[in-house]
Design an enzyme around this catalytic site. Structure first.
Site, short mmCIF file in Angstrom:
data_model
loop_
_atom_site.label_atom_id
_atom_site.label_comp_id
_atom_site.label_asym_id
_atom_site.label_seq_id
_atom_site.Cartn_x
_atom_site.Cartn_y
_atom_site.Cartn_z
CG PHE A 172 27.53 47.95 14.66
CD1 PHE A 172 27.29 46.60 14.89
CD2 PHE A 172 26.47 48.84 14.86
CE1 PHE A 172 26.04 46.15 15.30
CE2 PHE A 172 25.22 48.40 15.26
CZ PHE A 172 25.00 47.06 15.48
CB SER A 249 21.74 55.45 12.83
OG SER A 249 22.60 56.57 12.94
CB CYS A 304 19.80 47.40 7.35
SG CYS A 304 20.36 46.67 5.82
P1 NAD Z 1 25.66 54.74 13.15
O1 NAD Z 1 24.91 55.76 12.38
O2 NAD Z 1 25.72 54.87 14.62
O3 NAD Z 1 27.18 54.72 12.63
C1 NAD Z 1 27.46 54.69 11.24
C2 NAD Z 1 28.65 55.59 10.95
O4 NAD Z 1 28.30 56.95 11.20
C3 NAD Z 1 29.86 55.28 11.84
O5 NAD Z 1 31.01 55.26 11.02
C4 NAD Z 1 29.86 56.39 12.86
O6 NAD Z 1 31.17 56.78 13.22
C5 NAD Z 1 29.16 57.55 12.17
N1 NAD Z 1 28.28 58.31 13.08
C6 NAD Z 1 27.55 57.83 14.11
N2 NAD Z 1 26.83 58.80 14.68
C7 NAD Z 1 27.09 59.93 14.00
C8 NAD Z 1 26.64 61.27 14.10
N3 NAD Z 1 25.75 61.65 15.02
N4 NAD Z 1 27.12 62.18 13.23
C9 NAD Z 1 28.00 61.81 12.28
N5 NAD Z 1 28.46 60.54 12.15
C10 NAD Z 1 28.03 59.62 12.99
O7 NAD Z 1 25.07 53.32 12.71
P2 NAD Z 1 25.42 51.91 13.34
O8 NAD Z 1 24.81 51.80 14.68
O9 NAD Z 1 26.86 51.63 13.19
O10 NAD Z 1 24.64 50.94 12.32
C11 NAD Z 1 23.32 50.53 12.52
C12 NAD Z 1 22.36 51.30 11.64
O11 NAD Z 1 22.74 51.15 10.28
C13 NAD Z 1 20.92 50.80 11.71
O12 NAD Z 1 20.06 51.91 11.74
C14 NAD Z 1 20.74 50.03 10.42
O13 NAD Z 1 19.41 49.96 9.94
C15 NAD Z 1 21.59 50.83 9.49
N6 NAD Z 1 21.99 50.08 8.33
C16 NAD Z 1 21.37 50.37 7.16
C17 NAD Z 1 21.69 49.65 6.02
C18 NAD Z 1 20.99 49.98 4.73
O14 NAD Z 1 21.51 49.59 3.69
N7 NAD Z 1 19.86 50.67 4.76
C19 NAD Z 1 22.65 48.64 6.06
C20 NAD Z 1 23.29 48.39 7.29
C21 NAD Z 1 22.95 49.12 8.42
#
Ligand code: NAD
Length: 519
Positions: A172, A249, A304
């Site tokens: 997000f 995540s 992130c």
């Molecule tokens: P999230 O993991 O909740 O969601 C990311 C995607 O995964 C979404 O499209 C969601 O639908 C899907 N998803 C969520 N939970 C899932 C599950 N249990 N099983 C399968 N799919 C699932 O992440 P978020 O809250 O949207 O984003 C924040 C996180 O992203 C933070 O941890 C941040 O550090 C990380 N992030 C990392 C980077 C990087 O480059 N390392 C960049 C941006 C964000």
């Protein structure tokens, strides 16, 4: 259209934000170049984090819709892979110009769904746009290798070729930048791409699809499906999808990496982070404090690469009151309001989680030097606001250190030497980013050499590389072999075909009459 032209004229972003919400209904699917209503009965509401009003709703795509997207991607691939590189580049040149034209519209959509300030939302678009610009150089980036006369009358050439249908699963927090890390590189290298935006912030991806159509990208080269777990499992399990790019995540990223790899796919998974800033006493005090506060509290700490831990070395421990004073001055308000420094966090659940972790951290011995938990924004009483929060007396066992808070909370640790700081950082499971602030080149060099983190800033708080490099988070922050964008991004989306040819005058086939391996 009125809203759009007012945005283009730059007269009123606020008007656009308002009219956008009035017209907002259900988010559509984007399949085979067309925006389609979903037939699903299951919807996910998308909220404006500043008001908690529903902005739109996102469909949990049905199996038939996901199958249709995949079919479209497979069909488009048959012709797209043979489209000339110059044609693909031209589409990206056009996309680049259109993104610049609609920058404010994209930013307004991001602010409405994600909450960050309009300035920061433009930054979100620009960092993705830079990947589009880099991808325009595909003709050079895709050059293979060739060697003449590797044996008598024999030459060898390698080509970088597309994989087929690829997919991207997005978080997000960067609604434009992360999809733009994915589909432009995928398509310019000759792949087709299925994008699943975050179900919390789908708007920017949909606007980008409008621009892709306007740029003349053929139907099916990029498709968009929506949803959560079912859509993710569909992507992980479909044998026709060859590669998955994931950002989000740890829980989701590890799951997708394991499931995708078990199904024989190439997966790159960028996950969580805990980014430390090390402050040496010889650093320039004013700029260092400014930089740390910007990196800790900007975007409400939901980057992130946000700095969530400051390690003050030696005498710099005396700077805590100045850090608190700077953090106190930051203005908490809705992202589209002028002068806002810190917008809301994404959801009420995220806010509750942050408050809970801070409370636990305090119970475990942290001292709260600045408490943003009770902050009230009068004009937006229902928003998910958390004010800048500064905790001291933190150790590595404190929950606020162990967990990724993803909120505007800075934990401060104090140590006597840089070596101690390096040990703390190298002992942390994540390796996304870190920064050192110093005016001493020898110390900076030692830090760079000894630190086990993939992206290091020297007097740079958020060292996100530009796309001529790659985004190189390491250890717990990245699973996979190849990183996003840059040369590694090109390699992720291509496979190598090596052709060995022999052309001998008078005979087209080598005839040595032997069954043994040639030496
Ligand atoms: P999230 O993991 O909740 O969601 C990311 C995607 O995964 C979404 O499209 C969601 O639908 C899907 N998803 C969520 N939970 C899932 C599950 N249990 N099983 C399968 N799919 C699932 O992440 P978020 O809250 O949207 O984003 C924040 C996180 O992203 C933070 O941890 C941040 O550090 C990380 N992030 C990392 C980077 C990087 O480059 N390392 C960049 C941006 C964000």
């Amino acid at each position: 259209n009125n809203a759009l032209s007012s945005v283009r004229n730059g007269s009123s972003v606020l008007n656009f934000v308002r009219s956008y919400s009035k017209s907002a209904t259900s988010t559509k699917l984007f399949i085979d170049g067309k925006f389609q209503d979903s037939q699903t009965t299951q919807w996910i509401d998308v909220y404006d984090p500043a008001t908690n009003n529903v902005v739109t709703r996102v469909p949990q795509s049905t199996k038939a819709e996901m199958d249709a997207a995949l079919e479209s991607s497979k069909n488009a691939y048959k012709t797209w892979k043979n489209t000339t590189i110059l044609t693909r580049q031209q589409i990206l040149f056009k996309l680049q110009a259109l993104i610049r034209r609609d920058m404010k519209k994209l930013a307004a959509s991001i602010t409405q769904e994600q909450g960050k300030t309009l300035g920061d939302a433009e930054g979100d678009v620009v960092r993705g746009l830079q990947v589009v610009e880099h991808s325009c150089g595909a003709a050079s980036l895709l050059l293979g290798e060739t060697l003449q006369n590797i044996a008598k009358d024999m030459d060898c050439t390698s080509y970088k070729l597309p994989l087929g249908v690829t997919a991207g699963i997005c978080p997000f927090n960067f609604p434009a930048m992360i999809p733009l890390w994915m589909f432009p590189t995928a398509l310019v290298t000759g792949n087709t791409s299925i994008i699943k935006p975050s179900e919390k912030t789908p708007g920017a991806t949909m606007l980008l699809m409008e621009l892709l159509n306007e740029a003349g990208c053929p139907p099916g080269v990029v498709n968009v499906i929506h949803g959560a777990h079912d859509a993710v499992n569909f992507i992980c399990d479909s044998p026709d999808i060859r590669a998955i790019s994931f950002v989000g995540s740890d829980t989701a990223g590890q799951y997708i990496y394991k499931r995708g790899c078990a199904n024989g796919k190439r997966v790159q998974s960028n996950m969580g982070a805990k980014n430390h800033a090390v402050v040496l006493p010889d650093a320039n005090k004013e700029t260092t404090i400014d930089q740390i506060c910007g990196a800790a509290f900007g975007a409400a700490g939901q980057r992130c690469m946000a700095i969530s831990v400051a390690i003050l070395v030696g005498e710099s421990r005396n700077w805590i009151p100045d850090i608190v004073a700077k953090a106190m001055k930051l203005k908490v308000n809705a992202g589209h309001e002028p002068g806002t420094d810190v917008g809301p966090v994404i959801s009420t659940a995220a806010k509750q989680r942050i408050l809970h972790l801070v409370e636990n951290g305090i119970k475990q011995g942290a001292k709260c030097e600045l408490d943003g938990r009770g902050v009230v924004v009068e004009k937006y009483p229902n928003g998910n606001f958390v004010g800048p929060t500064v905790l001291t007396n933190i150790n590595t066992n404190n929950d606020c250190y162990k967990e990724e808070l993803f909120g505007p909370v800075l934990s401060i640790m104090t140590v006597d030497t840089m070596d101690e700081a390096i040990n703390i950082i190298n002992g942390n499971k994540y390796g996304n980013g870190t920064a050192i602030f110093t005016t001493n080149g020898c110390h900076a060099r030692q830090f760079v050499n000894e630190i086990d983190v993939g992206q290091v800033g020297v007097n740079v708080p958020i060292p996100v590389p530009l796309p001529m490099f790659s985004f190189t988070g390491s250890r717990g922050s990245h699973w996979g072999d190849l990183h996003f964008y840059g040369k590694q991004g090109i390699n992720f989306y291509t496979q190598t075909k090596t052709v060995t040819s022999m052309w001998r005058k008078g005979q087209s086939v080598a005839a040595n009459g032997s069954a043994s391996m040639p030496v």
